[in-house]
Design a protein around this motif. Structure first.
Motif, PDB file in Angstrom:
ATOM      1  N   GLU A  54       0.836  -1.204   0.000  1.00 25.56           N
ATOM      2  CA  GLU A  54       0.000   0.000   0.000  1.00 25.56           C
ATOM      3  C   GLU A  54       0.871   1.255   0.000  1.00 25.56           C
ATOM      4  O   GLU A  54       0.572   2.242  -0.689  1.00 25.56           O
ATOM      5  CB  GLU A  54      -0.906  -0.022   1.230  1.00 25.56           C
ATOM      6  CG  GLU A  54      -1.924   1.093   1.276  1.00 25.56           C
ATOM      7  CD  GLU A  54      -2.810   0.983   2.501  1.00 25.56           C
ATOM      8  OE1 GLU A  54      -2.674   1.837   3.402  1.00 25.56           O
ATOM      9  OE2 GLU A  54      -3.624   0.044   2.565  1.00 25.56           O
ATOM     10  N   PHE A  55       1.970   1.212   0.765  1.00 22.59           N
ATOM     11  CA  PHE A  55       2.907   2.335   0.823  1.00 22.59           C
ATOM     12  C   PHE A  55       3.572   2.550  -0.537  1.00 22.59           C
ATOM     13  O   PHE A  55       3.754   3.691  -0.981  1.00 22.59           O
ATOM     14  CB  PHE A  55       3.956   2.068   1.899  1.00 22.59           C
ATOM     15  CG  PHE A  55       4.953   3.173   2.097  1.00 22.59           C
ATOM     16  CD1 PHE A  55       4.542   4.483   2.283  1.00 22.59           C
ATOM     17  CD2 PHE A  55       6.322   2.908   2.099  1.00 22.59           C
ATOM     18  CE1 PHE A  55       5.456   5.511   2.472  1.00 22.59           C
ATOM     19  CE2 PHE A  55       7.246   3.916   2.277  1.00 22.59           C
ATOM     20  CZ  PHE A  55       6.810   5.217   2.470  1.00 22.59           C
ATOM     21  N   VAL A  56       3.903   1.459  -1.216  1.00 22.17           N
ATOM     22  CA  VAL A  56       4.502   1.550  -2.554  1.00 22.17           C
ATOM     23  C   VAL A  56       3.527   2.201  -3.526  1.00 22.17           C
ATOM     24  O   VAL A  56       3.920   3.025  -4.366  1.00 22.17           O
ATOM     25  CB  VAL A  56       4.926   0.152  -3.060  1.00 22.17           C
ATOM     26  CG1 VAL A  56       5.319   0.206  -4.542  1.00 22.17           C
ATOM     27  CG2 VAL A  56       6.089  -0.384  -2.235  1.00 22.17           C
ATOM     28  N   ASP A  57       2.247   1.875  -3.417  1.00 19.24           N
ATOM     29  CA  ASP A  57       1.230   2.499  -4.278  1.00 19.24           C
ATOM     30  C   ASP A  57       1.186   4.009  -4.066  1.00 19.24           C
ATOM     31  O   ASP A  57       1.056   4.777  -5.025  1.00 19.24           O
ATOM     32  CB  ASP A  57      -0.150   1.897  -3.993  1.00 19.24           C
ATOM     33  CG  ASP A  57      -0.286   0.466  -4.513  1.00 19.24           C
ATOM     34  OD1 ASP A  57       0.449   0.127  -5.452  1.00 19.24           O
ATOM     35  OD2 ASP A  57      -1.109  -0.285  -3.975  1.00 19.24           O
ATOM     36  N   VAL A  58       1.300   4.434  -2.800  1.00 19.24           N
ATOM     37  CA  VAL A  58       1.311   5.869  -2.492  1.00 19.24           C
ATOM     38  C   VAL A  58       2.538   6.534  -3.114  1.00 19.24           C
ATOM     39  O   VAL A  58       2.443   7.599  -3.742  1.00 19.24           O
ATOM     40  CB  VAL A  58       1.296   6.098  -0.964  1.00 19.24           C
ATOM     41  CG1 VAL A  58       1.505   7.575  -0.638  1.00 19.24           C
ATOM     42  CG2 VAL A  58      -0.017   5.624  -0.363  1.00 19.24           C
ATOM     43  N   LEU A  59       3.689   5.906  -2.972  1.00 21.78           N
ATOM     44  CA  LEU A  59       4.925   6.451  -3.538  1.00 21.78           C
ATOM     45  C   LEU A  59       4.869   6.486  -5.055  1.00 21.78           C
ATOM     46  O   LEU A  59       5.379   7.422  -5.689  1.00 21.78           O
ATOM     47  CB  LEU A  59       6.130   5.622  -3.079  1.00 21.78           C
ATOM     48  CG  LEU A  59       6.437   5.635  -1.575  1.00 21.78           C
ATOM     49  CD1 LEU A  59       7.600   4.695  -1.265  1.00 21.78           C
ATOM     50  CD2 LEU A  59       6.758   7.039  -1.093  1.00 21.78           C
ATOM     51  N   LEU A  60       4.242   5.480  -5.647  1.00 23.26           N
ATOM     52  CA  LEU A  60       4.113   5.423  -7.102  1.00 23.26           C
ATOM     53  C   LEU A  60       3.265   6.582  -7.612  1.00 23.26           C
ATOM     54  O   LEU A  60       3.617   7.261  -8.590  1.00 23.26           O
ATOM     55  CB  LEU A  60       3.494   4.084  -7.504  1.00 23.26           C
ATOM     56  CG  LEU A  60       3.507   3.721  -8.991  1.00 23.26           C
ATOM     57  CD1 LEU A  60       4.925   3.636  -9.524  1.00 23.26           C
ATOM     58  CD2 LEU A  60       2.783   2.409  -9.220  1.00 23.26           C
ATOM     59  N   ASP A  61       2.145   6.839  -6.934  1.00 24.93           N
ATOM     60  CA  ASP A  61       1.273   7.961  -7.318  1.00 24.93           C
ATOM     61  C   ASP A  61       1.977   9.300  -7.148  1.00 24.93           C
ATOM     62  O   ASP A  61       1.747  10.230  -7.926  1.00 24.93           O
ATOM     63  CB  ASP A  61      -0.004   7.952  -6.480  1.00 24.93           C
ATOM     64  CG  ASP A  61      -0.949   6.821  -6.873  1.00 24.93           C
ATOM     65  OD1 ASP A  61      -0.833   6.344  -8.012  1.00 24.93           O
ATOM     66  OD2 ASP A  61      -1.775   6.420  -6.038  1.00 24.93           O
ATOM     67  N   ALA A  62       2.841   9.399  -6.135  1.00 27.82           N
ATOM     68  CA  ALA A  62       3.532  10.661  -5.850  1.00 27.82           C
ATOM     69  C   ALA A  62       4.786  10.849  -6.697  1.00 27.82           C
ATOM     70  O   ALA A  62       5.397  11.918  -6.656  1.00 27.82           O
ATOM     71  CB  ALA A  62       3.894  10.724  -4.366  1.00 27.82           C
ATOM     72  N   GLY A  63       5.181   9.825  -7.446  1.00 32.62           N
ATOM     73  CA  GLY A  63       6.350   9.953  -8.321  1.00 32.62           C
ATOM     74  C   GLY A  63       7.675   9.724  -7.640  1.00 32.62           C
ATOM     75  O   GLY A  63       8.711  10.199  -8.116  1.00 32.62           O
ATOM     76  N   PHE A  64       7.687   8.970  -6.527  1.00 31.74           N
ATOM     77  CA  PHE A  64       8.924   8.739  -5.779  1.00 31.74           C
ATOM     78  C   PHE A  64       9.561   7.384  -6.090  1.00 31.74           C
ATOM     79  O   PHE A  64      10.604   7.057  -5.540  1.00 31.74           O
ATOM     80  CB  PHE A  64       8.655   8.835  -4.272  1.00 31.74           C
ATOM     81  CG  PHE A  64       8.595  10.247  -3.754  1.00 31.74           C
ATOM     82  CD1 PHE A  64       9.624  10.767  -2.979  1.00 31.74           C
ATOM     83  CD2 PHE A  64       7.526  11.078  -4.051  1.00 31.74           C
ATOM     84  CE1 PHE A  64       9.580  12.066  -2.509  1.00 31.74           C
ATOM     85  CE2 PHE A  64       7.466  12.378  -3.591  1.00 31.74           C
ATOM     86  CZ  PHE A  64       8.501  12.870  -2.809  1.00 31.74           C
ATOM     87  N   ILE A  65       8.957   6.589  -6.965  1.00 30.48           N
ATOM     88  CA  ILE A  65       9.491   5.272  -7.318  1.00 30.48           C
ATOM     89  C   ILE A  65      10.409   5.402  -8.531  1.00 30.48           C
ATOM     90  O   ILE A  65      10.021   5.969  -9.555  1.00 30.48           O
ATOM     91  CB  ILE A  65       8.358   4.276  -7.632  1.00 30.48           C
ATOM     92  CG1 ILE A  65       7.446   4.105  -6.417  1.00 30.48           C
ATOM     93  CG2 ILE A  65       8.931   2.933  -8.069  1.00 30.48           C
ATOM     94  CD1 ILE A  65       8.088   3.429  -5.242  1.00 30.48           C
ATOM     95  N   LYS A  66      11.620   4.844  -8.413  1.00 31.28           N
ATOM     96  CA  LYS A  66      12.582   4.875  -9.513  1.00 31.28           C
ATOM     97  C   LYS A  66      12.471   3.621 -10.378  1.00 31.28           C
ATOM     98  O   LYS A  66      12.361   3.710 -11.610  1.00 31.28           O
ATOM     99  CB  LYS A  66      14.003   5.008  -8.954  1.00 31.28           C
ATOM    100  CG  LYS A  66      15.081   5.130 -10.027  1.00 31.28           C
ATOM    101  CD  LYS A  66      16.452   5.324  -9.372  1.00 31.28           C
ATOM    102  CE  LYS A  66      17.533   5.480 -10.430  1.00 31.28           C
ATOM    103  NZ  LYS A  66      18.867   5.663  -9.810  1.00 31.28           N
ATOM    104  N   THR A  67      12.534   2.438  -9.775  1.00 24.30           N
ATOM    105  CA  THR A  67      12.395   1.182 -10.514  1.00 24.30           C
ATOM    106  C   THR A  67      11.570   0.181  -9.705  1.00 24.30           C
ATOM    107  O   THR A  67      11.515   0.261  -8.472  1.00 24.30           O
ATOM    108  CB  THR A  67      13.762   0.533 -10.815  1.00 24.30           C
ATOM    109  OG1 THR A  67      14.386   0.144  -9.577  1.00 24.30           O
ATOM    110  CG2 THR A  67      14.675   1.467 -11.579  1.00 24.30           C
TER     111      THR A  67
END
Length: 402
Positions: free
Chosen positions: A77-90
């Motif tokens: 769930e935390f990864v989904d939040v980071l993905l929406d916010a543009g904080f995921i690199k790979t």
């Protein structure tokens, strides 16, 4: 792009960040390097974010962070939040977004001019204008806004021109207030289109607002309403000095539009200026996001299931979120009712009138173009709203497919 399912075996890499915490902020603010994208974390969430750089799977990270009750589902769930916010690199080695070089010019230099128009004296004037407006509307019946003030002219062409020009002046004045207030504390801002539920809106994005203290944020959030109040007072006073009926109609229409803007602010669930004042006062990062988790639990009949987001809230904060969720649900239902029962029928009636005029009246006559003008005025906001909803849905789809 192929659809990728995030699971316990997924390895996530995040972007580099900078962190800072002001004296009056309980949370830690993080900024993605090279952007103005901010998130607010507590210490445990920040440690979890930093652990993504260890090249371990989500299941391994859950085991490492088990002392903080992070389960695999919580981290996903935390990864989904980071993905929406543009904080995921790979994700599993597949690039999601590029790393960026930091931009040292995110902020702007505050000037004496901006500091002056949002200093103590200026705010005294803004507050005075609010009480002055109430006094004038209560004392002088002719100044009180009425529904008939919307109809400036019998001519569709003249009406559409006045409505467009007046509306843009009102919107510009409101949003420019936010921009000037942001510059007065040394941060930048920009205006962009957006939508709230079923309403098309023009909003000021102040991405760097988390870099200033909570006390300074109030001025930025309330600046639009303050300047709107000043413009209402100006339009009201001008009616004492102008005796031309057409000019007075324009002034009355401008007041009506601005009062609608202020009333709109009370719909907190639409993330209005007053919504941000409320979350700043309560020190709850995102009431709407917390509300979504409650709605999700209720709609899926998982009444006892709470997310990581809600678990991080205190008992008092969770109570506030529940009360806010109930109030927002009522507001959403009322807004949808007004939109579908009032706004849509008015739009359909206007289109019907347009078709009748264009089919009945001589081609290219004044009445023919009046019908075209009114139809355009009615349909344009709806078309723009549909376009922005489709663009937003497309962005969400792209984020969900890797």
């Amino acid at each position: 792009m192929s659809e990728m399912k995030i699971s316990g075996d997924t390895i996530v890499e995040v972007h580099n960040i900078e962190t800072y915490q002001s004296n009056d902020n309980d949370s830690i603010t993080i900024r993605r390097i090279g952007t103005s994208d901010y998130l607010l974390f507590d210490v445990n969430t920040l440690n979890l974010y930093n652990s993504f750089s260890s090249n371990k799977s989500i299941a391994e990270l859950a085991l490492i962070n088990s002392d903080h009750d992070y389960q695999i589902e919580d981290i996903i769930e935390f990864v989904d939040v980071l993905l929406d916010a543009g904080f995921i690199k790979t994700i599993d080695g597949q690039k999601i977004s590029e790393s960026l070089t930091d931009n040292p010019n995110l902020n702007v230099e505050p000037s004496k001019f901006y500091s002056l128009i949002f200093g103590k004296v200026a705010w005294t004037i803004y507050i005075f204008s609010m009480f002055a407006n109430l006094y004038l509307f209560f004392t002088f019946e002719t100044l009180r806004p009425k529904g008939s003030d919307f109809f400036v002219s019998n001519s569709g062409i003249i009406s559409i021109l006045i409505i467009i020009i007046s509306t843009w002046i009102v919107i510009f004045f409101h949003e420019y207030g936010h921009i000037c207030a942001a510059k007065s504390v040394g941060i930048g801002a920009k205006v962009k289109w957006g939508y709230r539920l079923v309403f098309l809106v023009l909003e000021t994005e102040v991405a760097d607002i988390w870099s200033v203290s909570r006390r300074k944020r109030y001025g930025i959030y309330l600046a639009g309403i303050a300047w709107t109040s000043i413009l209402i007072l100006f339009c009201a006073l001008m009616q004492f000095y102008f005796f031309n009926e057409f000019v007075i109609k324009i002034l009355k229409f401008a007041i009506l539009m601005q009062l609608q803007t202020i009333v709109f602010q009370t719909l907190l669930f639409l993330r209005t200026d007053l919504y941000y004042v409320l979350i700043n006062f309560l020190k709850i990062d995102d009431l709407n996001e917390s509300m979504k988790y409650i709605f999700k639990n209720v709609l899926t009949l998982q009444f006892h299931n709470v997310s990581t987001k809600l678990n991080n809230l205190s008992a008092k904060e969770r109570k506030v979120v529940k009360i806010y969720s109930v109030c927002s649900l009522i507001g959403i239902l009322v807004s949808l009712y007004l939109f579908f029962v009032i706004d849509i029928p008015i739009a359909l009636y206007s289109v019907k009138q347009t078709l009748e005029k264009t089919l009945r009246d001589p081609l290219f006559s004044i009445s023919y173009w009046d019908g075209i003008a009114m139809g355009t005025l009615t349909l344009c906001p709806i078309v723009i709203l549909i376009v922005y909803v489709l663009i937003d849905l497309r962005k969400r789809t792209v984020k969900g497919n890797i």
